[in-house]
Design a protein around this motif. Structure first.
Motif, short mmCIF file in Angstrom:
data_model
loop_
_atom_site.label_atom_id
_atom_site.label_comp_id
_atom_site.label_asym_id
_atom_site.label_seq_id
_atom_site.Cartn_x
_atom_site.Cartn_y
_atom_site.Cartn_z
N ARG A 1 65.14 54.58 17.03
CA ARG A 1 64.44 53.93 15.91
C ARG A 1 65.08 52.59 15.56
O ARG A 1 64.39 51.62 15.27
CB ARG A 1 64.43 54.86 14.69
N SER A 2 66.40 52.53 15.56
CA SER A 2 67.07 51.26 15.29
C SER A 2 66.83 50.28 16.43
O SER A 2 66.63 49.08 16.21
CB SER A 2 68.58 51.49 15.11
N LEU A 3 66.83 50.78 17.65
CA LEU A 3 66.69 49.93 18.82
C LEU A 3 65.33 49.26 18.89
O LEU A 3 65.21 48.09 19.26
CB LEU A 3 66.92 50.77 20.09
N ILE A 4 64.29 49.99 18.50
CA ILE A 4 62.94 49.47 18.60
C ILE A 4 62.77 48.19 17.78
O ILE A 4 62.07 47.26 18.19
CB ILE A 4 61.93 50.54 18.13
N SER A 5 63.44 48.11 16.64
CA SER A 5 63.25 46.97 15.74
C SER A 5 64.37 45.95 15.81
O SER A 5 64.39 45.00 15.01
CB SER A 5 63.12 47.49 14.30
N SER A 6 65.28 46.09 16.76
CA SER A 6 66.43 45.19 16.81
C SER A 6 66.35 44.21 17.97
O SER A 6 65.59 44.40 18.91
CB SER A 6 67.73 46.00 16.93
N THR B 1 67.61 46.87 33.25
CA THR B 1 67.10 48.02 34.00
C THR B 1 66.77 49.21 33.10
O THR B 1 66.66 50.34 33.57
CB THR B 1 68.13 48.45 35.07
N GLY B 2 66.61 48.97 31.82
CA GLY B 2 66.23 50.03 30.89
C GLY B 2 67.37 50.92 30.44
O GLY B 2 67.14 52.01 29.90
N GLY B 3 68.60 50.45 30.62
CA GLY B 3 69.76 51.27 30.26
C GLY B 3 69.81 51.65 28.80
O GLY B 3 70.21 52.77 28.45
N ARG B 4 69.43 50.73 27.92
CA ARG B 4 69.51 51.03 26.48
C ARG B 4 68.49 52.09 26.06
O ARG B 4 68.75 52.88 25.15
CB ARG B 4 69.34 49.73 25.67
N TYR B 5 67.35 52.09 26.72
CA TYR B 5 66.36 53.13 26.43
C TYR B 5 66.94 54.50 26.74
O TYR B 5 66.83 55.44 25.96
CB TYR B 5 65.10 52.88 27.25
N TYR B 6 67.57 54.61 27.91
CA TYR B 6 68.18 55.88 28.31
C TYR B 6 69.37 56.23 27.41
O TYR B 6 69.55 57.39 27.03
CB TYR B 6 68.60 55.82 29.77
N ALA B 7 70.16 55.22 27.06
CA ALA B 7 71.29 55.47 26.16
C ALA B 7 70.80 56.00 24.81
O ALA B 7 71.39 56.93 24.24
CB ALA B 7 72.09 54.18 25.97
N SER B 8 69.72 55.43 24.30
CA SER B 8 69.22 55.84 22.99
C SER B 8 68.72 57.28 22.99
O SER B 8 68.77 57.96 21.96
CB SER B 8 68.10 54.90 22.52
N SER B 9 68.26 57.76 24.13
CA SER B 9 67.82 59.15 24.20
C SER B 9 68.99 60.10 24.02
O SER B 9 68.89 61.11 23.31
CB SER B 9 67.13 59.41 25.55
N VAL B 10 70.12 59.78 24.67
CA VAL B 10 71.33 60.59 24.49
C VAL B 10 71.80 60.52 23.04
O VAL B 10 72.14 61.54 22.42
CB VAL B 10 72.45 60.13 25.44
N VAL B 11 71.83 59.32 22.50
CA VAL B 11 72.29 59.12 21.13
C VAL B 11 71.43 59.91 20.15
O VAL B 11 71.95 60.56 19.23
CB VAL B 11 72.29 57.62 20.78
N PRO C 1 79.87 57.80 13.87
CA PRO C 1 78.65 57.73 13.06
C PRO C 1 77.95 56.38 13.20
O PRO C 1 76.71 56.33 13.22
CB PRO C 1 79.17 57.95 11.63
N GLU C 2 78.72 55.31 13.31
CA GLU C 2 78.11 53.97 13.45
C GLU C 2 77.32 53.88 14.75
O GLU C 2 76.22 53.30 14.78
CB GLU C 2 79.22 52.91 13.42
N GLU C 3 77.84 54.43 15.83
CA GLU C 3 77.13 54.40 17.12
C GLU C 3 75.87 55.23 17.06
O GLU C 3 74.82 54.83 17.60
CB GLU C 3 78.06 54.91 18.22
N LEU C 4 75.93 56.38 16.42
CA LEU C 4 74.76 57.23 16.32
C LEU C 4 73.64 56.54 15.54
O LEU C 4 72.46 56.75 15.83
CB LEU C 4 75.11 58.56 15.66
N ASP C 5 74.01 55.73 14.61
CA ASP C 5 73.01 55.00 13.82
C ASP C 5 72.49 53.77 14.55
O ASP C 5 71.28 53.55 14.66
CB ASP C 5 73.61 54.59 12.47
#
Length: 334
Positions: free
Chosen positions: A174-179, A109-119, A165-169
């Motif tokens: 940017r990391s999500l797009i290529s993973s 449902t697009g949760g990771r997209y929304y999570a990445s915005s907060v991150v 720091p690991e979660e922020l990275d």
């Protein structure tokens, strides 16, 4: 530098930012409340209003003051567009890490997209080291903004202070797009396809992409897209296209600011509790009530005529997006 030139210059900076795909990091996103059209035209950018999704330019006057995230979560919105279930939770989230971890587990449902915005907003804040002090430096934020900066600091500490720091990275856009984790998320996949389509010089491809984007109707995706929704280029340079007219970026068009306001009318909260706006407040940039406040005070420089022009563009663009009128954003094929 005169007021109009300052206004247009800032709009062009946003345009360049959109072209480079860096708006997430360079231009604050501002949730919560926006000034009503009438208030902004009258030169009163601080009057908060809840912008309904029921129609373009419609607004309800709200109580003056600094609304909380909880107040923002009661924003009256309908869902005629393809708005994700995560929007309301994103708008209302106080603990950013708790929200991000919950959303991360729902890629369908697009949760990771929304999570990445907060991150990403928290990673940007982390890079400033602004939360390493006990409270905002009054010599940086100024006496007039000190109380606002303290409130913003407390909000950001609650929202961003628990990430590792690991979660922020790992969980950033940017990391999500290529993973592989990104390829499992519906909105990340859709966003990647839309970004490719918006860079196509072929008008039919652009038309298909814009239609998909308007059908999706997600305000966070549209916030990331920004002016690229209507951005084109030819031998004379880059320009925005809207409703049959071209707006060359070299002319520093006011319509640029209207695209900045667009997500506010689609349900994204646009007030002072947004992490990027709050970050600007605690680091001495400026403290604003909302995106509308920023447009009125900074982009329009308090000029009521410029404010009115920007609001007119905003209402027309918002109406076109809600009615899914692709022709307003894509030139006809010659």
């Amino acid at each position: 530098m005169d007021r109009k030139h300052r206004t247009a210059t800032r709009a062009t900076v946003i345009a360049a930012c959109a072209v480079a795909g860096l708006c997430l990091f360079l231009v604050p996103t501002w949730p919560e409340w926006g000034a009503s059209s009438a208030a902004l035209r009258a030169g009163d950018p601080s009057a908060p209003a809840a912008v309904s999704l029921a129609g373009a330019g419609s607004a309800r006057e709200a109580t003056r003051g600094s609304p909380s995230i909880a107040q923002g979560s009661r924003l009256e919105i309908s869902h005629p567009l393809g708005v994700t279930q995560w929007l309301a939770r994103y708008n209302a989230a106080r603990d950013g890490r708790a929200f991000a971890l919950e959303a991360w587990n729902s890629p369908a449902t697009g949760g990771r997209y929304y999570a990445s915005s907060v991150v990403d907003s928290c990673a940007f804040l982390s890079a400033t080291s602004a939360l390493e002090q006990a409270q905002p430096d009054i010599s940086v934020v100024g006496h007039e903004n000190h109380l606002r900066a303290i409130n913003a600091f407390n909000l950001l500490q609650a929202r961003c202070g628990q990430f590792t720091p690991e979660e922020l990275d790992r969980m950033g856009r940017r990391s999500l797009i290529s993973s592989e984790e990104g390829r499992e998320d519906a909105l990340v996949v859709a966003s990647n396809k839309l970004n490719r389509g918006l860079s196509s010089p072929d008008l039919e491809s652009r038309r298909t992409t814009v239609r998909t984007l308007l059908d999706l109707g997600d305000p966070l995706v549209l916030d990331s897209v920004g002016m690229r929704l209507a951005l084109y280029g030819d031998q004379a340079g880059s320009y925005l296209y809207f409703d049959g007219k071209q707006f060359p970026l070299r002319d520093q068009p006011l319509i640029a600011s209207a695209f900045y306001l667009l997500p506010c009318g689609l349900g994204l909260h646009c007030g002072s509790s947004d992490p990027m706006l709050a970050t600007g407040c605690i680091t001495g940039s400026a403290c604003y009530e909302s995106r509308f406040d920023r447009v009125a005070r900074e982009f329009a420089g308090g000029d009521s005529k410029l404010q009115s022009q920007i609001l007119d563009y905003y209402e027309r663009i918002l109406s076109a997006v809600k009615s899914k009128d692709v022709s307003k954003f894509v030139p006809p094929t010659k």
